[in-house]
Design an enzyme around this catalytic site. Structure first.
Site: not given
Ligand code: GTP
Ligand code: MG
Length: 149
Positions: A9, A49, A112, A115, A126
């Site tokens: 990310k 998402y 965080n 992913h 995805e």
């Protein structure tokens, strides 16, 4: 052969963690078959998402993911979807054990670092969302015999 979608990310990219995170999966024995550094569009991230669209943090999440480049990757190997999730840790870094990526490299759930697809079906969805699957690289690793029976 099983594949998963992993993405470093924007915070992970900014914090120069790309090399260390890739190294983690390389050392484990998984095979990198696709990789690109990209600024994701709002549409792509909303679709990525989509399952979380009712959550209060959804728009914040999309903005976070749009805040800089993402390192999008496809990794291959035995049970890679589940094992990559184990290596990543829990959604909240505070619940992630030391030794996991989120346990070692971050503090807050909203930053965080990485992913990982949560199931084989999500991985399929995805991967086709982020990559042209016919452009993924099938290659034979010289070390495969030392990793698999
Ligand atoms: P991903 O691998 O990114 O899909 O994370 P995950 O599967 O561990 O968790 P989930 O799919 O439920 O949530 C997706 C992402 O939304 C998380 O990784 C966080 O970045 C973010 N997120 C989840 N819960 C919260 C929350 O309570 N607050 C905020 N701000 N972000 C959250
Ligand atoms: Mg998820």
């Amino acid at each position: 052969n099983e594949r998963t979608f992993l993405a470093i990310k924007p915070d992970g990219v900014q914090r120069h963690l790309i090399g260390e995170i890739i190294r983690h999966f390389e050392k484990k024995g998984f095979k990198l078959v696709g990789m690109k550094l990209m600024q994701a569009s709002e549409d792509l991230l909303k679709e990525h998402y989509i399952a979380l669209c009712d959550r209060p943090f959804y728009s914040h999440l999309v903005e976070y993911m749009r805040s800089g480049p993402i390192a999008a990757m496809v990794w291959q190997g035995l049970d890679v979807v589940k094992m990559a999730r184990t290596m990543i840790g829990e959604t909240n870094p505070a619940d992630s054990r030391p030794g996991t990526i989120r346990g070692d490299f971050c503090i807050e759930v909203s930053k965080n670092v990485i992913h990982g697809s949560d199931s084989i079906e999500s991985a399929r969805r995805e991967i086709s969302l982020w990559f042209h699957t016919d452009k993924l690289t099938c290659w034979a690793e010289s070390t495969e015999h030392w990793i698999y029976e």
